[in-house]
Write a protein that holds these residues in place. Structure first.
Motif, short mmCIF file in Angstrom:
data_model
loop_
_atom_site.label_atom_id
_atom_site.label_comp_id
_atom_site.label_asym_id
_atom_site.label_seq_id
_atom_site.Cartn_x
_atom_site.Cartn_y
_atom_site.Cartn_z
N ALA A 133 0.83 -1.22 0.00
CA ALA A 133 0.00 0.00 0.00
C ALA A 133 0.86 1.26 0.00
O ALA A 133 0.59 2.20 -0.76
CB ALA A 133 -0.94 -0.01 1.20
N CYS A 134 1.89 1.28 0.82
CA CYS A 134 2.77 2.47 0.87
C CYS A 134 3.52 2.65 -0.44
O CYS A 134 3.66 3.78 -0.93
CB CYS A 134 3.75 2.36 2.04
SG CYS A 134 2.99 2.54 3.67
N TRP A 135 4.01 1.55 -1.02
CA TRP A 135 4.72 1.63 -2.30
C TRP A 135 3.80 2.15 -3.39
O TRP A 135 4.17 3.00 -4.18
CB TRP A 135 5.30 0.27 -2.65
CG TRP A 135 6.22 0.25 -3.84
CD1 TRP A 135 6.89 1.31 -4.40
CD2 TRP A 135 6.60 -0.89 -4.61
NE1 TRP A 135 7.64 0.88 -5.47
CE2 TRP A 135 7.49 -0.47 -5.62
CE3 TRP A 135 6.26 -2.24 -4.53
CZ2 TRP A 135 8.06 -1.33 -6.54
CZ3 TRP A 135 6.83 -3.11 -5.44
CH2 TRP A 135 7.72 -2.66 -6.44
N ARG A 136 2.59 1.67 -3.38
CA ARG A 136 1.59 2.14 -4.37
C ARG A 136 1.36 3.65 -4.18
O ARG A 136 1.30 4.40 -5.15
CB ARG A 136 0.30 1.35 -4.19
CG ARG A 136 -0.69 1.58 -5.30
CD ARG A 136 -1.79 0.53 -5.30
NE ARG A 136 -1.28 -0.69 -5.94
CZ ARG A 136 -1.36 -1.91 -5.43
NH1 ARG A 136 -1.94 -2.11 -4.28
NH2 ARG A 136 -0.88 -2.94 -6.09
N ASP A 137 1.24 4.10 -2.92
CA ASP A 137 1.03 5.53 -2.65
C ASP A 137 2.21 6.37 -3.14
O ASP A 137 2.02 7.42 -3.74
CB ASP A 137 0.84 5.78 -1.14
CG ASP A 137 -0.49 5.25 -0.63
OD1 ASP A 137 -1.38 4.91 -1.45
OD2 ASP A 137 -0.63 5.18 0.61
N VAL A 138 3.43 5.87 -2.91
CA VAL A 138 4.63 6.58 -3.37
C VAL A 138 4.64 6.66 -4.89
O VAL A 138 4.94 7.71 -5.47
CB VAL A 138 5.91 5.91 -2.83
CG1 VAL A 138 7.15 6.43 -3.53
CG2 VAL A 138 6.03 6.11 -1.32
N ALA A 139 4.31 5.55 -5.55
CA ALA A 139 4.31 5.52 -7.02
C ALA A 139 3.25 6.46 -7.58
O ALA A 139 3.51 7.18 -8.57
CB ALA A 139 4.07 4.10 -7.51
N GLU A 140 2.07 6.49 -6.96
CA GLU A 140 1.01 7.39 -7.43
C GLU A 140 1.40 8.85 -7.23
O GLU A 140 1.14 9.69 -8.09
CB GLU A 140 -0.30 7.06 -6.72
CG GLU A 140 -0.91 5.75 -7.19
CD GLU A 140 -2.11 5.30 -6.36
OE1 GLU A 140 -2.51 6.02 -5.41
OE2 GLU A 140 -2.64 4.22 -6.67
N ALA A 141 2.04 9.15 -6.10
CA ALA A 141 2.48 10.53 -5.86
C ALA A 141 3.55 10.94 -6.87
O ALA A 141 3.54 12.07 -7.37
CB ALA A 141 3.02 10.67 -4.43
N ALA A 142 4.45 10.02 -7.19
CA ALA A 142 5.50 10.31 -8.16
C ALA A 142 4.90 10.56 -9.56
O ALA A 142 5.37 11.41 -10.30
CB ALA A 142 6.52 9.18 -8.22
N ALA A 143 3.86 9.80 -9.88
CA ALA A 143 3.20 9.99 -11.19
C ALA A 143 2.50 11.34 -11.27
O ALA A 143 2.46 11.95 -12.34
CB ALA A 143 2.21 8.86 -11.44
#
Length: 179
Positions: free
Chosen positions: A164-174
């Motif tokens: 979940a945290c990795w997904r959040d980081v990836a979405e923020a980076a996008a």
């Protein structure tokens, strides 16, 4: 996270890096790599003898790990790596070869870590080196891409939180790509 992304599951010995990284890779359809597999024999011999590695020992190892991350992410693979990455300089060395790598710090109390190490068999890292690793650990800084997860939870809960945290980081980076 998407094709060509990488996560390094980091922390001291006994934190559960290999277990959690393998579970995260399975959950996201990625490739699991254990950075320990990239150590030269001289490093393994030192650790087996209870001698902490120094940064000269780690440099070629980190280069090999970073190169493998870069090779696989360039090929479009999702890569999840178990790697101690205790110091900022170690993480910088990996990022220099594999830009965009995210880091997940598995964080736990010294007592919990010592208990886990005491229960482990057939590993070249003796429990006596835990204190040296805790002293060497430099926590993720605000300018580093990553997050920390408490390891006092069940492995499944830790895995779910990391994903979940990795997904959040990836979405923020996008949403906010670097210029």
């Amino acid at each position: 996270m998407g094709d060509g992304s990488a996560l390094v599951v980091m922390g001291v010995s006994g934190a559960g890096k290999s277990t959690i990284a393998a579970a995260v890779a399975a959950r996201v359809g990625g490739i699991f790599l254990d950075a320990d597999d990239f150590h030269p024999a001289s490093n393994v011999a030192k650790m087996t003898a209870g001698i902490p590695l120094d940064d000269d020992d780690r440099a070629p190892w980190l280069a090999a790990v970073g190169d493998e991350i870069a090779r696989r992410t360039t090929a479009g693979e999702i890569v999840v790596v178990a790697c101690s990455s205790l110091k900022r300089a170690h993480r910088d060395a990996l990022r220099a070869r594999a830009d965009g790598t995210c880091f997940a710090l598995l964080d736990g109390s010294p007592e919990l870590l010592a208990t886990r190490l005491g229960a482990r068999a057939d590993h070249f890292m003796p429990a006596t080196l835990l204190n040296s690793q805790l002293v060497a650990l430099e926590r993720l800084q605000p300018d580093e891409t990553g997050f920390a997860v408490d390891i006092s939870q069940t492995p499944d809960a830790i895995t779910a939180e990391v994903v979940a945290c990795w997904r959040d980081v990836a979405e923020a980076a996008a949403r906010h790509p670097r210029i």
